[in-house]
Design a protein around this motif. Sequence first.
Motif, PDB file in Angstrom:
ATOM      1  N   GLU A  42      12.637  -1.165  -1.156  1.00  0.00           N
ATOM      2  CA  GLU A  42      12.591   0.050  -1.951  1.00  0.00           C
ATOM      3  C   GLU A  42      11.550  -0.102  -3.057  1.00  0.00           C
ATOM      4  N   LYS A  43      10.781   0.978  -3.270  1.00  0.00           N
ATOM      5  CA  LYS A  43       9.736   0.949  -4.301  1.00  0.00           C
ATOM      6  C   LYS A  43       9.888   2.152  -5.219  1.00  0.00           C
ATOM      7  N   PHE A  58       1.252  -0.135  -2.811  1.00  0.00           N
ATOM      8  CA  PHE A  58       1.737  -1.427  -3.279  1.00  0.00           C
ATOM      9  C   PHE A  58       1.993  -2.329  -2.074  1.00  0.00           C
ATOM     10  N   PHE A  60       3.798  -6.236  -0.633  1.00  0.00           N
ATOM     11  CA  PHE A  60       4.856  -7.213  -0.873  1.00  0.00           C
ATOM     12  C   PHE A  60       4.666  -8.410   0.045  1.00  0.00           C
ATOM     13  N   SER A  92       3.424  -0.515   1.124  1.00  0.00           N
ATOM     14  CA  SER A  92       4.275   0.640   0.830  1.00  0.00           C
ATOM     15  C   SER A  92       3.578   1.894   1.330  1.00  0.00           C
ATOM     16  N   LYS A 111       9.621   7.595  -5.622  1.00  0.00           N
ATOM     17  CA  LYS A 111      10.276   6.606  -4.775  1.00  0.00           C
ATOM     18  C   LYS A 111       9.615   6.520  -3.401  1.00  0.00           C
ATOM     19  N   GLU A 138       6.579  -8.965  -5.051  1.00  0.00           N
ATOM     20  CA  GLU A 138       5.536  -7.942  -5.009  1.00  0.00           C
ATOM     21  C   GLU A 138       4.201  -8.582  -5.371  1.00  0.00           C
ATOM     22  N   TYR A 148       3.503  -4.239 -13.197  1.00  0.00           N
ATOM     23  CA  TYR A 148       4.101  -4.611 -11.918  1.00  0.00           C
ATOM     24  C   TYR A 148       5.390  -5.399 -12.117  1.00  0.00           C
ATOM     25  N   LYS A 187      14.695  -4.117  -4.262  1.00  0.00           N
ATOM     26  CA  LYS A 187      13.963  -3.024  -4.901  1.00  0.00           C
ATOM     27  C   LYS A 187      13.008  -3.570  -5.965  1.00  0.00           C
ATOM     28  N   PHE A 188      11.807  -2.991  -6.003  1.00  0.00           N
ATOM     29  CA  PHE A 188      10.828  -3.320  -7.036  1.00  0.00           C
ATOM     30  C   PHE A 188      10.515  -2.052  -7.824  1.00  0.00           C
ATOM     31  N   ASN A 190       8.097  -0.449 -10.735  1.00  0.00           N
ATOM     32  CA  ASN A 190       6.900  -0.525 -11.565  1.00  0.00           C
ATOM     33  C   ASN A 190       6.906   0.603 -12.583  1.00  0.00           C
TER      34      ASN A 190
END
Length: 361
Positions: A42-43, A58, A60, A92, A111, A138, A148, A187-188, A190
């Motif tokens: 999840e971003k 993005f 990962f 992403s 998202k 990430e 980030y 999840k990341f 930013n």
Amino acid sequence: NIMGLKRKLLGVTTGAMLLCSMIGGSVLAAGHVMTGGNLQIEKDVVLDGGSIVPNQKFSFKIEPLDVQPNTKENNLEVKKGKELQGADAIQSGQFDKDTQTTDEGGKKVAKDTTAQFDFSGVQFEHNKPAIYRYKVSENAGQGTGMSYDNTKYQLDVYVDKDGNPTSLVAKKLNDQNQAEGEKVPLKFVNTYKTESLTVEKNVTGASGETEKAFEFHITVKENDSLKNGTAIQAKLHKAGTQTEDVQIVVGTEATFSLKSGEKLVVPELPKDTDYTLYETEHGQNGYTTTVTVNDQNKDNADTNREYKVVENTNKVVFTNNRDEITPTGILLNVAPYAAGVILAAFAAVLFLAKKRRNRRA
């Protein structure tokens, strides 16, 4: 009967434990656990100071995590993860100005859940159920205005006796690469921070025209967060409480006018955004024009029109000063009479000279 009941319960318990062992711990599917072998990342991008989603992608990374010998968890042997192909830059989806946002905690959040990796194609050992351990992080980028997420996750891939992944479990890692806390979604988050630019106009001096509208030109330049064509809604603050909308399109010069005491506020500019700004009548019509950026003088602002957005305060003030008083009508009104007097005096001189000559004759 009691003994028979105990034997049945023992058989059920043993069978359940055996089943869990055979399928690699799929009993973990409750809570923040992904079933099967498809990892979904999840971003989130939190918009701090605006509503325009930056133009960003993005990536990962999944890498094997070292494991101490004889480590066990849930009655399963824990092993260092297998080397993975293509897992160092999992992409992403594309974030841009058209990405939908939700409101969370008073800020807008964009998202994405398209970053995925399928462990079903990994060649795990085919002998007994086990857990293969990985680290997920990430890849830090250089996006303009972007901070980030440096969170690291431990990812456990539960594999059955046939080498098939059955469950994926993530926990946060501390600085010593040790898992902490409960199972969590992978999840990341930013943060995209933007600033506001304020352009002000002042007119000073005895002959300064405070009611005159002075023309300005501004061009916001494209960067990796703001692409050409992105529309920014600026606000022109006039006298009193009056305001006027001014649309600024990235990559295109915009023109606006300010009277003394008025200002233009341009929001949603990430730090390090470059822009050009100048006044059409800089130093003209008897004015001395000075420019300050955050209260610091800007030299050669008539030709040096380049600016850069900095963190927090961005205030550019153009001041036109004109002190000399230009005569308006006094000289023009007196001039005809002065000319008449001069002509009359000249005529009198000629007349007297002629009269003297006649007497001599």
